[in-house]
Design an enzyme around this catalytic site. Sequence first.
Site, PDB file in Angstrom:
ATOM      1  N   LYS A 154     -13.099  -8.096   3.749  1.00 53.60           N
ATOM      2  CA  LYS A 154     -11.658  -8.079   4.028  1.00 53.60           C
ATOM      3  C   LYS A 154     -11.241  -6.744   4.663  1.00 53.60           C
ATOM      4  CE  LYS A 154      -7.989  -7.078   1.457  1.00 53.60           C
ATOM      5  NZ  LYS A 154      -7.305  -6.897   0.194  1.00 53.60           N
ATOM      6  N   ASP A 182      -6.008 -11.774   2.320  1.00 53.69           N
ATOM      7  CA  ASP A 182      -5.502 -11.033   1.168  1.00 53.69           C
ATOM      8  C   ASP A 182      -4.691 -11.988   0.293  1.00 53.69           C
ATOM      9  OD1 ASP A 182      -3.077 -11.441   2.371  1.00 53.69           O
ATOM     10  OD2 ASP A 182      -2.450  -9.341   2.294  1.00 53.69           O
TER      11      ASP A 182
END
Length: 224
Positions: free
Chosen positions: A127, A146
């Site tokens: 991420k 997220d």
Amino acid sequence: MPRESKAARRERTAAIIEKLQQRYPDAHCALVHRSPLELLVAVILSAQCTDERVNIVTKDLFRKYKTAADLAAADPRTFEQEIRSTGFYRNKARNIIGAARRLVDDFDGKVPATMDELLTLPGIARKSANVILGTAYGLNEGVVVDTHVIRVAGRLGLTSHKDPVKIERDLMELVPRDLWTDFSHTIVFHGRRCCTARKPDCAACPVNDLCPSAFTFPHHRRQE
Ligand code: SF4
């Protein structure tokens, strides 16, 4: 309700993107930074912390530590106190100083621009690497998944998964590659401003005609 075909979902996704981009033309990464190195530090600090808090902390931090060498030479105890208010400060200090040392030792003090290299840095998972590659280098290597993207993509019916890796795979199939980074920023903006965790404002949502979850929440039912 009939099962949505992949082609139909892709078409719906394109319409969602268009409408959300019209609503949030200024969608961008909210972590204040002037270089890939500053973004890397901010990204590590942002785990379990708001972007606003990170921006307050990095304002002073980036004045003091200007290069990877500065960070690599930081005194761990002092650094921990400097980032303390972002939470999990011991781990974060270890990761930031450790990453800076790797940058100095192996990457000439610069943040690498490939997924494989970024993943070798402590504190950087997929991420975070997607944020750095997409935002600092303009490279669409993946979709940032997220907490907002997990929630909003799920509500929009763009994925049925809960696992971030599978969600990212679904989104990468649905969203054209050149839009992956912009899509992430746009969805995060939408998640913060309209499709919030507790009380999504479906009445004001520009994609409520494209969303299978529209008006299905308890606060809507109470108004019936
Ligand atoms: S219609 Fe409601 S649930 Fe769907 S995206 Fe908009 S705010 Fe979120």
